[in-house]
Design an enzyme around this catalytic site. Structure first.
Site, PDB file in Angstrom:
ATOM      1  N   ASN A 216       0.822  -1.203   0.000  1.00 48.92           N
ATOM      2  CA  ASN A 216       0.000   0.000   0.000  1.00 48.92           C
ATOM      3  C   ASN A 216       0.863   1.262   0.000  1.00 48.92           C
ATOM      4  OD1 ASN A 216      -2.550  -1.351   0.151  1.00 48.92           O
ATOM      5  ND2 ASN A 216      -2.156  -1.752   2.312  1.00 48.92           N
TER       6      ASN A 216
ATOM      7  N   CYS B 207      -5.418  -7.609  -3.899  1.00 46.99           N
ATOM      8  CA  CYS B 207      -6.062  -6.383  -4.389  1.00 46.99           C
ATOM      9  C   CYS B 207      -6.730  -6.704  -5.708  1.00 46.99           C
ATOM     10  CB  CYS B 207      -5.021  -5.271  -4.564  1.00 46.99           C
ATOM     11  SG  CYS B 207      -5.681  -3.771  -5.317  1.00 46.99           S
TER      12      CYS B 207
ATOM     13  N   CYS C 164     -12.260  -0.236  -5.224  1.00 46.73           N
ATOM     14  CA  CYS C 164     -11.542  -1.311  -4.537  1.00 46.73           C
ATOM     15  C   CYS C 164     -12.176  -2.620  -4.982  1.00 46.73           C
ATOM     16  CB  CYS C 164     -11.634  -1.152  -3.021  1.00 46.73           C
ATOM     17  SG  CYS C 164     -10.936  -2.537  -2.094  1.00 46.73           S
TER      18      CYS C 164
END
EC number: 5.1.1.7
Length: 275
Positions: A65, A74, A220
């Site tokens: 991140n 992810c 996301c």
């Protein structure tokens, strides 16, 4: 000093710095991620995606991140990663496996004129077991009332690659920045991603995500998947759902083989940076 070659990529607005490290030259990826993802003094991004060899899959993806913390998985990132390794002749197959911190994921590429236009990922399965999220307590967190930063929230939490918490809301009901207080709530010893979800109809939802370690993001992938799983569990949506995030649209399907996510991945620009 090394000159690092990279490609800036985005999937539904979730943006990443992607580069190869086949020889494992970079050991401190957390510090490197903070440098590269700085939008004022670096390239800018929600995280970095590192391409490395794998002994158990076609290729390995490491995700860090923007704050330097490690992420096991992810959804938007793996679509960008899949496009990168295909178009850069690292894995030249329309379907291949990627080693991630959440296990091996299967990628299916939709290719036109030798370019990857979209990617479908089998995201695996969810777990509501608090021990795996991880979260305190022994009972599943389903429509649980909590208090954070002086405000009450009704949440449902699960693990889908990474910890996710989903709140059902109406337009304007919450600001995505409120996710910061929920992310660090004592219930979640390792933090949680936070998704503010509005059901439009049984085939369509809207999701805004506060991402653990990155803050507000335009999309996301694991958060969109988690929101569909929660809404389906509560009998609010069907098993195939269009998810509208601020940065784009993803299609999520709950199948017997796992949760399937299909969406875009695009190159933004390429360059070199001294690290």
């Amino acid at each position: 000093m090394e000159i690092l070659k990279f490609i800036k990529m985005q999937g539904a607005g979730n943006n990443f710095v992607v580069f190869e490290d086949m020889e494992v030259k970079h050991n401190d990826l957390g510090t490197l991620a903070k440098k590269l993802c700085d939008r004022n003094f670096g390239i800018g991004g929600d995280g970095i995606l590192v391409v490395r060899r794998s002994k158990i899959a076609d290729i390995q993806m490491i995700i860090i991140n923007s704050d330097g913390s490690y992420a096991g998985m992810c959804g938007n990132g793996i679509r960008c990663f899949a496009k990168y390794v295909y178009e850069n002749n690292i894995v030249r197959k329309s379907e291949f496996t990627v080693e991630t911190g959440d296990g091996i994921k299967v990628c299916h590429l939709f290719i036109e004129d030798n370019k990857v236009k979209a990617v479908k990922i089998n995201m695996g399965r969810e777990s509501f077991n608090p021990k795996f999220i991880p979260a305190l307590g022994e009972e599943e967190i389903i429509k649980k009332d909590i208090s954070a930063n002086g405000k009450s929230y009704n949440i449902t939490s699960l693990l889908l690659g990474v910890p996710h918490t989903v709140l059902l809301t109406e337009d304007g009901g919450f600001k995505v920045e409120e996710g910061a207080a929920i992310e660090t709530h004592e219930l979640f010893p390792q933090g949680t991603n936070v998704n503010f979800c509005r059901v439009v109809n049984r085939g369509e939802i809207k999701v805004n995500t506060w991402e653990r370690g990155a803050g507000p993001t335009l999309a996301c992938g694991t958060g969109c998947c988690s929101s569909v799983v929660v809404c389906n569990k509560l009998n609010l949506v069907d098993k195939s759902v269009k998810v509208m995030a601020p940065g784009g649209i993803l299609t999520i399907e709950i199948t017997d083989d796992g949760i399937m996510m299909t969406g875009p991945a695009e190159n933004v620009f390429k360059g070199e940076i001294a690290v």
